[in-house]
Design an enzyme around this catalytic site. Structure first.
Site, PDB file in Angstrom:
ATOM      1  N   LYS A 148       1.233   4.302  -2.997  1.00  0.00           N
ATOM      2  CA  LYS A 148       0.994   5.720  -2.756  1.00  0.00           C
ATOM      3  C   LYS A 148       2.238   6.566  -3.052  1.00  0.00           C
ATOM      4  O   LYS A 148       2.124   7.710  -3.504  1.00  0.00           O
ATOM      5  CB  LYS A 148       0.523   5.933  -1.317  1.00  0.00           C
ATOM      6  CG  LYS A 148      -0.863   5.348  -1.053  1.00  0.00           C
ATOM      7  CD  LYS A 148      -1.907   5.977  -1.969  1.00  0.00           C
ATOM      8  CE  LYS A 148      -3.301   5.473  -1.727  1.00  0.00           C
ATOM      9  NZ  LYS A 148      -4.327   6.137  -2.579  1.00  0.00           N
ATOM     10  N   THR A 199     -13.363   5.986   6.395  1.00  0.00           N
ATOM     11  CA  THR A 199     -14.033   5.385   5.242  1.00  0.00           C
ATOM     12  C   THR A 199     -13.907   3.862   5.313  1.00  0.00           C
ATOM     13  O   THR A 199     -13.270   3.308   6.200  1.00  0.00           O
ATOM     14  CB  THR A 199     -13.409   5.876   3.919  1.00  0.00           C
ATOM     15  OG1 THR A 199     -12.083   5.332   3.786  1.00  0.00           O
ATOM     16  CG2 THR A 199     -13.345   7.395   3.867  1.00  0.00           C
ATOM     17  N   TYR A 249       0.831  -1.206   0.000  1.00  0.00           N
ATOM     18  CA  TYR A 249       0.000   0.000   0.000  1.00  0.00           C
ATOM     19  C   TYR A 249       0.866   1.258   0.000  1.00  0.00           C
ATOM     20  O   TYR A 249       0.645   2.179  -0.799  1.00  0.00           O
ATOM     21  CB  TYR A 249      -0.927   0.005   1.216  1.00  0.00           C
ATOM     22  CG  TYR A 249      -1.837   1.214   1.266  1.00  0.00           C
ATOM     23  CD1 TYR A 249      -2.887   1.343   0.357  1.00  0.00           C
ATOM     24  CD2 TYR A 249      -1.651   2.223   2.207  1.00  0.00           C
ATOM     25  CE1 TYR A 249      -3.726   2.447   0.388  1.00  0.00           C
ATOM     26  CE2 TYR A 249      -2.487   3.329   2.244  1.00  0.00           C
ATOM     27  CZ  TYR A 249      -3.518   3.441   1.335  1.00  0.00           C
ATOM     28  OH  TYR A 249      -4.342   4.546   1.352  1.00  0.00           O
TER      29      TYR A 249
END
Length: 330
Positions: A209, A242, A205
């Site tokens: 990014k 989220t 991850y």
């Protein structure tokens, strides 16, 4: 060594997370000013059916833009469109299907969009997955690298010609790419971008990014060198409450719930910097920036490595098959 290679990315990611939470504890979330209406401008928002993407699409539509929500769930996309339309703003909103884990689907989406004959003034690369178990995309790429980075790399390149035609010297087209503070702990290993030697969901991850920031800076340099009326900026939304956190391990989930309630940003707050980059008059003609909490800030030292930017660009073109299609900005 394999255990260390697995643990270090976890430590780096959570240390970055603690720093972000301390910042959010001590600093208010950026509040969007009132922007002038932008009737006639067209925007694409990936992952625009929920979370920060939904809030971004909703706000851009309220400014009078024609917003295309690009997502991989038609049910969620149609529901988001209906919900936004109830606000009865001047803009338009619609849904188009795209699966960022499929190069074929990305190409089909771009063709469908171009067949509409619409201009494109704003592209918000927002969609993403986080901390997923080891999986591969349709084309065999590690899922987080493939969806978060490679999918948006291909999408952006295939839409560049439309963006070029839509921008003008005094009203540039804008590319906004959502990265994350986790990029500060990211490491790009060009000979193992797929994490095959030792997969770490945390490392994958963070790498995806960081790749997005490297891509943004390299893209802006190439656009500027050719004099194209397009700006490209990366955005850090902070830690936002989220569905992205659904893949946390059970102990982390237990800790996350109260912490999120106290310190995480809401999706609307998380989307504010993306909206600022996409619509603010202050950002007209300004590119190559890393935006956090409504301000330009420094990204990681690695992200400014121009040799790494160029090498990643070249490797990415090869991976998605752009080298024979004439879409590169050379």
């Amino acid at each position: 060594m394999r255990l260390l290679a697995f643990i270090l990315p976890v430590i780096r990611l959570y240390l970055v997370g603690v720093k972000v939470l301390l910042y959010q504890l001590l600093n208010k979330s950026f509040s969007l000013p009132v922007f002038p209406k932008q009737n006639g401008r067209v925007a694409i928002v990936t992952g625009g059916a929920k979370g920060m993407g939904y809030e971004t699409a909703r706000h851009l539509m309220s400014l009078g833009m024609h917003v295309v929500i690009a997502g991989n769930s038609e049910e969620e996309g149609v529901a988001a469109v209906k919900k936004i339309q109830k606000e009865k703003n001047e803009g338009k909103v619609e849904f188009l299907y795209i699966n960022l884990a499929s190069l074929k689907s990305i190409r089909q989406f771009v063709q469908k969009f171009k067949d509409r004959g619409l201009p494109l003034h704003v592209l918000v690369n927002n969609a993403g997955v986080m901390l997923v178990p080891e999986k591969k995309t349709e084309d065999g790429f590690e899922l987080q690298f493939g969806v978060n980075y490679l999918g948006h790399f291909l999408l952006t390149n295939l839409l560049l010609d439309t963006l070029k035609k839509s921008g003008t010297a005094d009203s540039c087209a804008r590319i906004i790419t959502v990265s994350s503070a986790t990029h500060y702990g990211g490491i790009i290993t060009l000979d193992d971008l797929q994490g095959r030697l030792c997969y770490s969901s945390h490392g994958a991850y963070s790498q995806s990014k960081l790749a997005l920031v490297l891509f943004t800076y390299c893209l802006q340099q190439r656009l500027t060198a050719r004099g194209f009326p397009i700006t490209a900026n990366a955005v850090d939304p902070g830690m936002v409450n989220t569905d992205l956190y659904q893949n946390l391990c059970s102990p982390a989930q237990l800790v996350k719930r109260p912490v999120a309630w106290l310190l995480f940003r809401t999706p609307a707050q998380g989307a504010s910097t993306s909206i600022y980059g996409a619509a603010s008059p202050e950002m007209e003609g300004v590119g190559g920036c890393y935006l956090y909490n409504g301000r330009r800030t420094q990204s990681s030292e690695t992200s400014y490595d121009e040799d790494l930017q160029a090498e990643l660009w070249k490797e990415s073109c090869a991976l998605v098959g752009l080298q024979d299609e004439g879409h590169r900005i050379d």
